[in-house]
Design a protein around this motif. Structure first.
Motif, PDB file in Angstrom:
ATOM      1  N   GLY A  59       0.874  -1.099  -0.015  1.00 32.30           N
ATOM      2  CA  GLY A  59       0.088  -0.013  -0.030  1.00 32.30           C
ATOM      3  C   GLY A  59       0.786   1.304  -0.149  1.00 32.30           C
ATOM      4  N   ASP A  60       2.063   1.369   0.502  1.00 35.46           N
ATOM      5  CA  ASP A  60       2.917   2.379   0.554  1.00 35.46           C
ATOM      6  C   ASP A  60       3.462   2.720  -0.683  1.00 35.46           C
ATOM      7  N   ALA A  61       3.571   1.676  -1.474  1.00 34.31           N
ATOM      8  CA  ALA A  61       4.236   1.908  -3.101  1.00 34.31           C
ATOM      9  C   ALA A  61       3.165   2.598  -3.535  1.00 34.31           C
ATOM     10  N   LYS A  62       1.846   2.343  -3.719  1.00 35.88           N
ATOM     11  CA  LYS A  62       0.887   2.834  -4.307  1.00 35.88           C
ATOM     12  C   LYS A  62       0.760   4.235  -3.896  1.00 35.88           C
ATOM     13  N   ARG A  63       0.800   4.736  -2.586  1.00 35.36           N
ATOM     14  CA  ARG A  63       0.620   5.961  -2.115  1.00 35.36           C
ATOM     15  C   ARG A  63       1.954   6.866  -2.606  1.00 35.36           C
ATOM     16  N   GLU A  64       3.053   6.254  -2.702  1.00 33.28           N
ATOM     17  CA  GLU A  64       4.274   7.076  -3.019  1.00 33.28           C
ATOM     18  C   GLU A  64       4.185   7.484  -4.651  1.00 33.28           C
ATOM     19  N   LYS A  65       3.448   6.314  -5.321  1.00 32.69           N
ATOM     20  CA  LYS A  65       3.436   6.669  -6.704  1.00 32.69           C
ATOM     21  C   LYS A  65       2.478   7.961  -7.002  1.00 32.69           C
ATOM     22  N   GLN A  66       1.365   8.037  -5.990  1.00 36.55           N
ATOM     23  CA  GLN A  66       0.244   9.137  -6.295  1.00 36.55           C
ATOM     24  C   GLN A  66       0.894  10.318  -5.909  1.00 36.55           C
ATOM     25  N   GLN A  67       1.669  10.335  -4.734  1.00 38.39           N
ATOM     26  CA  GLN A  67       2.326  11.624  -4.435  1.00 38.39           C
ATOM     27  C   GLN A  67       3.397  12.209  -5.390  1.00 38.39           C
ATOM     28  N   ALA A  68       4.141  11.252  -6.155  1.00 37.91           N
ATOM     29  CA  ALA A  68       5.044  11.405  -7.125  1.00 37.91           C
ATOM     30  C   ALA A  68       4.133  11.927  -8.418  1.00 37.91           C
ATOM     31  N   LYS A  69       3.140  11.193  -8.830  1.00 37.69           N
ATOM     32  CA  LYS A  69       2.230  12.089  -9.879  1.00 37.69           C
ATOM     33  C   LYS A  69       1.616  13.279  -9.379  1.00 37.69           C
ATOM     34  N   ALA A  70       1.309  13.604  -8.105  1.00 39.31           N
ATOM     35  CA  ALA A  70       0.734  14.928  -7.815  1.00 39.31           C
ATOM     36  C   ALA A  70       1.787  15.895  -7.933  1.00 39.31           C
ATOM     37  N   ALA A  71       3.092  15.592  -7.380  1.00 40.44           N
ATOM     38  CA  ALA A  71       4.301  16.680  -7.755  1.00 40.44           C
ATOM     39  C   ALA A  71       4.346  16.942  -8.914  1.00 40.44           C
ATOM     40  N   GLU A  72       4.336  15.936  -9.848  1.00 38.56           N
ATOM     41  CA  GLU A  72       4.614  15.860 -11.283  1.00 38.56           C
ATOM     42  C   GLU A  72       3.680  17.171 -12.036  1.00 38.56           C
ATOM     43  N   ARG A  73       2.400  16.836 -11.556  1.00 35.08           N
ATOM     44  CA  ARG A  73       1.410  17.672 -12.171  1.00 35.08           C
ATOM     45  C   ARG A  73       1.377  19.327 -11.857  1.00 35.08           C
ATOM     46  N   GLY A  74       2.013  19.351 -10.671  1.00 33.48           N
ATOM     47  CA  GLY A  74       1.891  21.002 -10.556  1.00 33.48           C
ATOM     48  C   GLY A  74       0.822  21.602  -9.931  1.00 33.48           C
ATOM     49  N   MET A  75       0.825  22.790  -9.810  1.00 33.14           N
ATOM     50  CA  MET A  75      -0.288  23.562  -9.405  1.00 33.14           C
ATOM     51  C   MET A  75      -1.168  24.064 -10.490  1.00 33.14           C
ATOM     52  N   LYS A  76      -2.329  24.001 -10.147  1.00 33.97           N
ATOM     53  CA  LYS A  76      -3.622  24.531 -11.011  1.00 33.97           C
ATOM     54  C   LYS A  76      -3.809  25.958 -10.501  1.00 33.97           C
ATOM     55  N   VAL A  77      -4.514  26.611 -11.490  1.00 33.81           N
ATOM     56  CA  VAL A  77      -5.155  27.898 -10.812  1.00 33.81           C
ATOM     57  C   VAL A  77      -6.641  27.960 -11.367  1.00 33.81           C
ATOM     58  N   LYS A  78      -7.150  28.107 -10.272  1.00 36.91           N
ATOM     59  CA  LYS A  78      -8.587  28.040 -10.237  1.00 36.91           C
ATOM     60  C   LYS A  78      -9.307  29.510 -10.585  1.00 36.91           C
ATOM     61  N   GLU A  79      -9.945  29.857 -11.383  1.00 35.68           N
ATOM     62  CA  GLU A  79     -10.395  31.288 -11.435  1.00 35.68           C
ATOM     63  C   GLU A  79     -11.845  31.219 -11.042  1.00 35.68           C
ATOM     64  N   ILE A  80     -12.010  32.393 -10.164  1.00 32.49           N
ATOM     65  CA  ILE A  80     -13.326  32.722  -9.452  1.00 32.49           C
ATOM     66  C   ILE A  80     -13.661  33.952  -9.800  1.00 32.49           C
ATOM     67  N   ARG A  81     -14.718  33.917 -10.285  1.00 30.91           N
ATOM     68  CA  ARG A  81     -15.509  35.593 -10.957  1.00 30.91           C
ATOM     69  C   ARG A  81     -16.571  35.751  -9.994  1.00 30.91           C
ATOM     70  N   LEU A  82     -16.372  37.192  -9.645  1.00 33.06           N
ATOM     71  CA  LEU A  82     -17.228  38.133  -8.912  1.00 33.06           C
ATOM     72  C   LEU A  82     -17.840  39.182  -9.252  1.00 33.06           C
ATOM     73  N   THR A  83     -18.630  40.066  -8.634  1.00 41.95           N
ATOM     74  CA  THR A  83     -18.989  41.088  -9.026  1.00 41.95           C
ATOM     75  C   THR A  83     -18.883  41.982  -8.036  1.00 41.95           C
ATOM     76  N   PRO A  84     -18.846  43.487  -8.111  1.00 44.49           N
ATOM     77  CA  PRO A  84     -18.810  44.394  -6.892  1.00 44.49           C
ATOM     78  C   PRO A  84     -19.601  44.497  -6.005  1.00 44.49           C
ATOM     79  N   GLN A  85     -20.782  44.315  -6.538  1.00 43.36           N
ATOM     80  CA  GLN A  85     -22.108  44.346  -5.866  1.00 43.36           C
ATOM     81  C   GLN A  85     -22.689  42.878  -5.526  1.00 43.36           C
ATOM     82  N   ILE A  86     -21.743  42.084  -5.005  1.00 45.54           N
ATOM     83  CA  ILE A  86     -22.080  40.533  -4.480  1.00 45.54           C
ATOM     84  C   ILE A  86     -22.985  40.486  -3.011  1.00 45.54           C
TER      85      ILE A  86
END
Length: 157
Positions: A59-86
């Motif tokens: 099970g540790d090997a699977k977890r290690e593989k997932q962490q390596a994959k996540a680190a490889e993927r990098g960070m994503k940017v999520k855009e959140i849109r708003l209006t001034p009169q929210i």
């Protein structure tokens, strides 16, 4: 990362569960040892001869593989849109959404569409978001006001 029976080389350089070197041995012997100890045999690199392999708890090997994959993927940017009169409720919803994104390790980009003289209100709203999210993230640069929109990007702490 190859595991167990997928390792097709004749011999491997084996490292034990606690990191102790066990030397070079035939792959079949290493697999038998892994089965006996109820762990996985994982090949860390195929670039050398014999390839280095290590015994990892099941099970540790699977977890290690997932962490390596996540680190490889990098960070994503999520855009959140708003209006001034929210509305207050909508503001809190967007705040929770941004906090969840930041805690998952991704960045958030707040974008506010501006019409007419809403620039000051948009800037105030972004400053409020930054102060409310200071526990979860930090701003990358100042608030950008450009023409018809105001924006700020937050990165996770």
């Amino acid at each position: 990362m190859l595991m167990n029976e997928k390792i097709k080389v004749s011999e491997v350089e084996l490292t034990g569960i606690n990191g102790e070197p066990l030397g070079i041995m035939p792959t079949s012997e290493a697999l038998a040892l892994a089965k006996k100890l109820k762990v996985d045999l994982v090949c860390t690199s195929l670039m050398s001869s014999p390839p280095p392999c290590k015994l990892i708890g099941a099970g540790d090997a699977k977890r290690e593989k997932q962490q390596a994959k996540a680190a490889e993927r990098g960070m994503k940017v999520k855009e959140i849109r708003l209006t001034p009169q929210i509305e207050e409720h909508d503001f809190e919803t967007k705040l929770r959404q941004a906090e969840k994104t930041l805690k998952s390790g991704n960045a958030v980009l707040f974008v506010i569409r501006i019409k007419g003289k809403e620039g000051a209100a948009a800037k105030e709203l972004l400053e409020r978001l930054i102060t409310d999210l200071k526990e979860a993230g930090t701003k990358m640069s100042g608030i950008q006001l450009s023409g018809k929109q105001a924006s700020v990007q937050l990165h996770p702490r």
